[in-house]
Scaffold this motif. Structure first.
Motif, short mmCIF file in Angstrom:
data_model
loop_
_atom_site.label_atom_id
_atom_site.label_comp_id
_atom_site.label_asym_id
_atom_site.label_seq_id
_atom_site.Cartn_x
_atom_site.Cartn_y
_atom_site.Cartn_z
N MET A 1 -44.53 39.86 17.69
CA MET A 1 -44.15 39.98 16.27
C MET A 1 -45.28 40.60 15.46
SD MET A 1 -41.07 39.14 15.78
CE MET A 1 -41.10 39.11 14.01
N LEU A 2 -46.52 40.31 15.81
CA LEU A 2 -47.65 40.94 15.12
C LEU A 2 -47.63 42.45 15.35
CD1 LEU A 2 -50.26 40.72 13.46
CD2 LEU A 2 -51.46 40.36 15.62
N ASN B 1 -42.51 33.73 11.49
CA ASN B 1 -41.93 34.89 12.15
C ASN B 1 -40.41 34.83 12.12
OD1 ASN B 1 -44.23 36.35 12.78
ND2 ASN B 1 -44.57 35.17 14.64
N GLY C 1 -41.53 35.25 4.89
CA GLY C 1 -41.43 36.20 5.99
C GLY C 1 -42.29 37.43 5.81
N ALA D 1 -46.09 35.91 7.10
CA ALA D 1 -46.02 36.14 8.55
C ALA D 1 -47.16 37.03 9.06
CB ALA D 1 -44.66 36.71 8.93
N GLN E 1 -44.85 43.93 13.28
CA GLN E 1 -45.21 43.96 11.86
C GLN E 1 -46.20 45.07 11.56
OE1 GLN E 1 -46.44 39.93 11.40
NE2 GLN E 1 -44.35 39.17 11.34
N ASN F 1 -50.03 35.50 11.52
CA ASN F 1 -50.14 36.12 12.84
C ASN F 1 -51.54 36.65 13.10
OD1 ASN F 1 -47.65 35.72 14.03
ND2 ASN F 1 -46.75 37.47 13.01
N ASN G 1 -45.42 35.46 19.29
CA ASN G 1 -46.28 35.68 18.12
C ASN G 1 -47.02 37.02 18.20
OD1 ASN G 1 -45.56 33.27 16.89
ND2 ASN G 1 -47.16 32.14 17.92
N ALA H 1 -46.88 30.08 12.99
CA ALA H 1 -46.55 31.50 13.18
C ALA H 1 -45.12 31.67 13.67
CB ALA H 1 -47.54 32.15 14.15
N TYR I 1 -39.58 36.02 8.87
CA TYR I 1 -39.71 37.48 8.84
C TYR I 1 -38.46 38.15 9.39
CZ TYR I 1 -41.51 42.14 9.79
OH TYR I 1 -41.68 43.50 9.84
N LEU I 2 -37.96 37.62 10.50
CA LEU I 2 -36.75 38.19 11.09
C LEU I 2 -35.55 38.03 10.17
CD1 LEU I 2 -37.15 37.07 14.80
CD2 LEU I 2 -37.45 39.36 13.87
#
Length: 95
Positions: free
Chosen positions: A85-86, A18, A47, A51, A89, A55, A82, A14, A21-22
């Protein structure tokens, strides 16, 4: 096999997705960056597609272990990163 192994594995994966993702979100906002198409597609899929899925799996495994009152032996920064970030998102999904 230890019960810690799936949680530690999903936590590390994750973190990696992540970061992808960034980076892919950064590519969306900074248009002057020119990178090869294949690399951009790999980062975008990793990402933006993987991600949220990883997550969610991490959060579910963490929730199951918390409900079972198992000891969670993860660095706190991984868990906080994590889960935050979830939330980001999920928030960006509805914007």
């Amino acid at each position: 096999m230890s019960l810690r192994a799936p949680l530690a594995f999903f936590s590390k994966v994750a973190v990696i997705v992540n970061l992808g993702y960034l980076v892919s979100t950064l590519f969306l906002f900074i248009t002057w960056m020119k990178i090869p198409r294949d690399i951009a597609q790999f980062i975008a899929v990793m990402g933006l597609e993987l991600a949220p899925l990883i997550n969610l799996v991490f959060a579910l495994v963490l929730l199951i272990q918390v409900l079972q009152k198992k000891v969670i032996n993860l660095p706190s920064w991984q868990t906080i990163f994590n889960l935050s970030m979830l939330l980001i998102q999920i928030g960006l999904l509805y914007i």
